[in-house]
Design a protein around this motif. Structure first.
Motif, PDB file in Angstrom:
ATOM      1  N   PRO A 134       7.573 -12.001  54.086  1.00  0.00           N
ATOM      2  CA  PRO A 134       8.653 -11.865  55.075  1.00  0.00           C
ATOM      3  C   PRO A 134       8.459 -12.694  56.333  1.00  0.00           C
ATOM      4  N   THR A 135       7.218 -13.113  56.614  1.00  0.00           N
ATOM      5  CA  THR A 135       6.959 -13.921  57.807  1.00  0.00           C
ATOM      6  C   THR A 135       6.044 -15.078  57.455  1.00  0.00           C
ATOM      7  N   ASP A 136       6.048 -16.109  58.316  1.00  0.00           N
ATOM      8  CA  ASP A 136       5.113 -17.208  58.130  1.00  0.00           C
ATOM      9  C   ASP A 136       3.750 -16.785  58.677  1.00  0.00           C
ATOM     10  N   PRO A 137       2.694 -17.621  58.521  1.00  0.00           N
ATOM     11  CA  PRO A 137       1.352 -17.198  58.952  1.00  0.00           C
ATOM     12  C   PRO A 137       1.246 -16.847  60.429  1.00  0.00           C
ATOM     13  N   ALA A 138       2.157 -17.388  61.252  1.00  0.00           N
ATOM     14  CA  ALA A 138       2.114 -17.079  62.680  1.00  0.00           C
ATOM     15  C   ALA A 138       2.940 -15.851  63.026  1.00  0.00           C
ATOM     16  N   THR A 233      -1.511 -32.498  61.647  1.00  0.00           N
ATOM     17  CA  THR A 233      -1.559 -31.062  61.401  1.00  0.00           C
ATOM     18  C   THR A 233      -0.152 -30.510  61.221  1.00  0.00           C
ATOM     19  N   THR A 234       0.030 -29.651  60.234  1.00  0.00           N
ATOM     20  CA  THR A 234       1.342 -29.100  59.921  1.00  0.00           C
ATOM     21  C   THR A 234       1.764 -28.043  60.944  1.00  0.00           C
ATOM     22  N   ASP A 235       3.008 -27.585  60.796  1.00  0.00           N
ATOM     23  CA  ASP A 235       3.449 -26.434  61.578  1.00  0.00           C
ATOM     24  C   ASP A 235       2.983 -25.148  60.886  1.00  0.00           C
ATOM     25  N   SER A 236       3.349 -24.011  61.453  1.00  0.00           N
ATOM     26  CA  SER A 236       2.818 -22.732  60.977  1.00  0.00           C
ATOM     27  C   SER A 236       3.307 -22.345  59.581  1.00  0.00           C
ATOM     28  N   PHE A 237       4.416 -22.946  59.115  1.00  0.00           N
ATOM     29  CA  PHE A 237       4.910 -22.612  57.782  1.00  0.00           C
ATOM     30  C   PHE A 237       3.837 -22.872  56.726  1.00  0.00           C
ATOM     31  N   TYR A 238       3.082 -23.947  56.897  1.00  0.00           N
ATOM     32  CA  TYR A 238       2.034 -24.299  55.933  1.00  0.00           C
ATOM     33  C   TYR A 238       0.653 -23.812  56.374  1.00  0.00           C
ATOM     34  N   GLY A 239       0.617 -23.016  57.426  1.00  0.00           N
ATOM     35  CA  GLY A 239      -0.658 -22.438  57.853  1.00  0.00           C
ATOM     36  C   GLY A 239      -1.132 -21.393  56.866  1.00  0.00           C
ATOM     37  N   THR A 240      -2.334 -20.909  57.084  1.00  0.00           N
ATOM     38  CA  THR A 240      -2.894 -19.904  56.176  1.00  0.00           C
ATOM     39  C   THR A 240      -3.751 -18.913  56.947  1.00  0.00           C
ATOM     40  N   ALA A 248     -13.392 -22.622  56.295  1.00  0.00           N
ATOM     41  CA  ALA A 248     -13.441 -22.809  57.741  1.00  0.00           C
ATOM     42  C   ALA A 248     -12.302 -22.133  58.475  1.00  0.00           C
ATOM     43  N   GLY A 249     -11.335 -21.571  57.739  1.00  0.00           N
ATOM     44  CA  GLY A 249     -10.153 -20.973  58.349  1.00  0.00           C
ATOM     45  C   GLY A 249     -10.441 -19.627  58.982  1.00  0.00           C
ATOM     46  N   PRO A 250      -9.397 -18.841  59.233  1.00  0.00           N
ATOM     47  CA  PRO A 250      -8.004 -19.140  58.883  1.00  0.00           C
ATOM     48  C   PRO A 250      -7.341 -20.113  59.868  1.00  0.00           C
ATOM     49  N   PHE A 251      -6.196 -20.714  59.430  1.00  0.00           N
ATOM     50  CA  PHE A 251      -5.427 -21.629  60.264  1.00  0.00           C
ATOM     51  C   PHE A 251      -3.968 -21.172  60.292  1.00  0.00           C
ATOM     52  N   PRO A 252      -3.659 -20.111  61.018  1.00  0.00           N
ATOM     53  CA  PRO A 252      -2.294 -19.580  61.005  1.00  0.00           C
ATOM     54  C   PRO A 252      -1.271 -20.520  61.625  1.00  0.00           C
ATOM     55  N   ASN A 253      -1.688 -21.419  62.495  1.00  0.00           N
ATOM     56  CA  ASN A 253      -0.744 -22.297  63.177  1.00  0.00           C
ATOM     57  C   ASN A 253      -0.531 -23.634  62.476  1.00  0.00           C
ATOM     58  N   GLY A 254      -1.186 -23.832  61.347  1.00  0.00           N
ATOM     59  CA  GLY A 254      -1.020 -25.079  60.608  1.00  0.00           C
ATOM     60  C   GLY A 254      -2.345 -25.624  60.122  1.00  0.00           C
ATOM     61  N   ILE A 255      -2.297 -26.431  59.061  1.00  0.00           N
ATOM     62  CA  ILE A 255      -3.509 -27.028  58.503  1.00  0.00           C
ATOM     63  C   ILE A 255      -3.503 -28.536  58.727  1.00  0.00           C
ATOM     64  N   LYS A 256      -4.687 -29.085  58.930  1.00  0.00           N
ATOM     65  CA  LYS A 256      -4.831 -30.535  59.081  1.00  0.00           C
ATOM     66  C   LYS A 256      -4.931 -31.147  57.688  1.00  0.00           C
ATOM     67  N   TYR A 257      -3.858 -31.821  57.256  1.00  0.00           N
ATOM     68  CA  TYR A 257      -3.881 -32.471  55.949  1.00  0.00           C
ATOM     69  C   TYR A 257      -5.032 -33.476  55.885  1.00  0.00           C
ATOM     70  N   ALA A 258      -5.579 -33.650  54.711  1.00  0.00           N
ATOM     71  CA  ALA A 258      -6.686 -34.589  54.523  1.00  0.00           C
ATOM     72  C   ALA A 258      -6.153 -36.024  54.431  1.00  0.00           C
ATOM     73  N   ASP A 259      -6.752 -36.933  55.190  1.00  0.00           N
ATOM     74  CA  ASP A 259      -6.459 -38.358  55.019  1.00  0.00           C
ATOM     75  C   ASP A 259      -6.998 -38.805  53.661  1.00  0.00           C
ATOM     76  N   TYR A 260      -6.406 -39.847  53.113  1.00  0.00           N
ATOM     77  CA  TYR A 260      -6.901 -40.296  51.814  1.00  0.00           C
ATOM     78  C   TYR A 260      -6.640 -41.780  51.593  1.00  0.00           C
ATOM     79  N   ASN A 261      -7.429 -42.366  50.677  1.00  0.00           N
ATOM     80  CA  ASN A 261      -7.240 -43.747  50.240  1.00  0.00           C
ATOM     81  C   ASN A 261      -6.481 -43.759  48.914  1.00  0.00           C
ATOM     82  N   THR A 262      -5.718 -44.792  48.708  1.00  0.00           N
ATOM     83  CA  THR A 262      -5.030 -44.966  47.432  1.00  0.00           C
ATOM     84  C   THR A 262      -5.037 -46.441  47.064  1.00  0.00           C
ATOM     85  N   TRP A 263      -5.033 -46.716  45.783  1.00  0.00           N
ATOM     86  CA  TRP A 263      -5.055 -48.103  45.326  1.00  0.00           C
ATOM     87  C   TRP A 263      -4.336 -48.211  43.981  1.00  0.00           C
ATOM     88  N   ASN A 264      -3.870 -49.394  43.695  1.00  0.00           N
ATOM     89  CA  ASN A 264      -3.255 -49.652  42.391  1.00  0.00           C
ATOM     90  C   ASN A 264      -3.428 -51.116  42.040  1.00  0.00           C
TER      91      ASN A 264
END
Length: 337
Positions: A134-138, A233-240, A248-264
């Motif tokens: 019924p509610t987001d993490p925040a 970092t995301t908003d609270s909808f994607y927090g946990t 290392a959490g919880p992160f109710p206000n949002g999570i810091k997405y992981a940076d990544y490399n990609t190649w093709n």
């Protein structure tokens, strides 16, 4: 006798001069130049076994179709303005109907350098919110529709994940065979997640000589790209608020997405307006961080625990993939005359 010879010589010189002048006049008289038509339209379509965007499948590793339409206005031979729209079939966790792109920009050319600056909007209509609480993490109340929908793997995703990017690209042509490029894309709200996104990449392409397949008209190229996607970092909808040993959490206000490399890297074959591109794509995202970033609807397991993925579910949407793509690309000025 001398007078007759002299008269003949004068007559010959006069006639010769007149004939030469006539030849000269005809030689420099060129046909009127063709009228410059600044307008052109590029359009095409494609079918592929997997729609990969920056190393991540957008179609759940299933086939996808695409099409685009791009009107162009050539201010000069070295300056082009353009707008366009394209569409791709996708398979997102929010069940969006498709990806619809709207874009526009400017393409200036300076010698061997071709630049491209513009804005690209990614629209995902027809989505449904999935959260199951019924509610987001925040503690912010969610709509009844959002709270009523639950993904089997526990992931969440907004109804609307549309966003836009501004971009700048440059391509340097060394000769008929070699090209290299740099690309930069920035979004203040990537996938409407609340997190900013910045993508930078380098590209290279080798085009084989036209004679490599004799007179068949078949061309060939080899190309590749290496890029890095930076994310905020995301908003609270994607927090946990979920906790797990070693998490290392919880992160109710949002999570810091992981940076990544990609190649093709891949090889392509061209024939008239058709291109067959065979490509290998990969990233260094772990299955856990991939799950947190993509909100995949078919993640599984409990052992892929990361700082932003406390449930341990893992997704294969960001791993190695082989792509076969058949496309047709045309322009009105070249193909429809």
């Amino acid at each position: 006798m001398k007078k007759m010879v002299l008269a003949a010589a004068v007559l010959a010189m006069t006639a010769g001069s007149a004939f030469s002048a006539d030849l000269y006049t005809k030689a420099v008289k060129a046909p009127p130049p063709a009228a410059f038509d600044p307008w052109d339209i590029a359009f095409g379509s494609a079918i592929m076994n997997d729609y990969i965007f920056r190393g991540i499948t957008q179609s759940n590793h299933n086939p996808s179709v695409a099409a685009y339409f791009e009107p162009r206005y050539n201010v000069t031979k070295d300056l082009q303005l353009y707008i366009g729209t394209s569409g791709e079939s996708i398979s997102f966790a929010n069940r969006a109907a498709a990806e619809i792109d709207v874009y526009g920009g400017i393409r200036p050319t300076f010698g061997a350098f071709a630049f491209d600056f513009g804005v690209w909007g990614y629209l995902y209509p027809g989505g449904t919110c999935f959260f199951g609480a019924p509610t987001d993490p925040a503690g912010k109340p969610l709509s009844p529709e959002c709270a009523a929908n639950i993904l089997p793997d526990g992931n969440v995703m907004k109804k609307d994940v549309s966003f836009f990017e501004v971009y700048g690209k440059v391509n340097y042509t060394i000769n008929d065979n070699w090209q290299f490029g740099l690309n930069e894309y920035y979004s203040p709200n990537f996938l409407n997640s609340g997190a900013w996104g910045d993508y930078a990449s380098v590209t290279g392409k080798y085009t084989a000589p036209a004679t490599v397949f004799g007179t068949s008209g078949v061309g060939m190229y080899v190309s590749g790209e290496f890029g890095r996607q930076f994310l905020g970092t995301t908003d609270s909808f994607y927090g946990t608020t979920f906790t797990n040993p070693g998490f290392a959490g919880p992160f109710p206000n949002g999570i810091k997405y992981a940076d990544y490399n990609t190649w093709n890297i891949g090889i392509g074959f061209t024939y008239k307006v058709f291109t067959l591109d065979l490509r290998y794509s990969d990233t260094d995202l772990s299955k856990g961080n991939c799950n947190a970033f993509t909100s995949a609807f078919n993640s599984a397991g409990t052992s892929n625990i990361t700082s932003i993925n406390p449930t341990g579910a893992g997704s294969n949407w960001c791993g190695a993939a082989g792509i076969a793509k058949l496309s047709a690309d045309l322009t009105a000025m070249t193909n429809l005359k």
